[in-house]
Design a protein around this motif. Structure first.
Motif, PDB file in Angstrom:
ATOM      1  N   ARG A  86       0.828  -1.202   0.000  1.00  0.00           N
ATOM      2  CA  ARG A  86       0.000   0.000   0.000  1.00  0.00           C
ATOM      3  C   ARG A  86       0.865   1.255   0.000  1.00  0.00           C
ATOM      4  NH1 ARG A  86      -5.642   0.005   3.293  1.00  0.00           N
ATOM      5  NH2 ARG A  86      -6.619  -1.680   2.117  1.00  0.00           N
ATOM      6  N   ARG A  89       2.021   2.333  -3.441  1.00  0.00           N
ATOM      7  CA  ARG A  89       1.012   3.082  -4.218  1.00  0.00           C
ATOM      8  C   ARG A  89       0.849   4.508  -3.664  1.00  0.00           C
ATOM      9  NH1 ARG A  89      -5.349   1.741  -5.141  1.00  0.00           N
ATOM     10  NH2 ARG A  89      -5.777   3.648  -6.315  1.00  0.00           N
ATOM     11  N   GLU A  93       1.467   7.674  -6.058  1.00  0.00           N
ATOM     12  CA  GLU A  93       0.323   8.503  -6.410  1.00  0.00           C
ATOM     13  C   GLU A  93       0.212   9.765  -5.557  1.00  0.00           C
ATOM     14  OE1 GLU A  93      -3.357   6.298  -6.805  1.00  0.00           O
ATOM     15  OE2 GLU A  93      -2.296   4.630  -7.773  1.00  0.00           O
ATOM     16  N   VAL A 101      -4.546   8.669  -2.343  1.00  0.00           N
ATOM     17  CA  VAL A 101      -5.225   7.412  -2.685  1.00  0.00           C
ATOM     18  C   VAL A 101      -6.542   7.402  -1.907  1.00  0.00           C
ATOM     19  CG1 VAL A 101      -5.049   4.906  -2.763  1.00  0.00           C
ATOM     20  CG2 VAL A 101      -2.988   6.310  -3.033  1.00  0.00           C
TER      21      VAL A 101
END
Length: 120
Positions: A86, A89, A93, A101
């Motif tokens: 996680r 990401r 991002e 996110v």
């Protein structure tokens, strides 16, 4: 300023930091080993990417469930149940590209304007 202090400030990456990452390592919100694994992964990826962030680890955010926790300031974004996968990401991002996110945000508390919104 002493050389020791100057070196420590440089090591903390305060100058030029764009964000500050706070990580709760448990032991109440998660297993300590899971928190430490996440912390080591964050350290490694921050160094590898060269992203301009400071990192701080803590033993307790007083949220004794749903960890490990990651808070990204100055955005005030709180992510729960963060794993290395996680975080990767979130790194790509949110931290690098500037787009949180959304599906993993538990709450947002932007301290600069007092905005607080549960988004999870």
């Amino acid at each position: 300023m002493s050389n020791d202090l100057e070196n420590d400030l440089q090591k903390a990456r305060i100058e030029g930091a764009r964000k500050h990452l706070f990580v709760c390592l448990g032991p109440d919100c998660c297993e300590t080993r899971d928190g430490e694994t996440l912390w080591e992964f964050i350290k490694q990826r921050v160094k590898e990417t060269g992203v301009k962030v400071m990192r701080t680890k803590a033993a307790c955010f007083r949220i004794c469930t749903g960890g490990p926790w990651l808070v990204v300031y100055p955005d005030g974004i709180w992510y729960g149940q963060v794993t290395p996968q996680r975080f990767e990401r979130i790194l790509q991002e949110h931290i690098i590209s500037g787009v949180p996110v959304r599906e993993w945000i538990v709450i947002r508390n932007d301290l600069s304007d007092g905005t607080r919104a549960g988004l999870g």
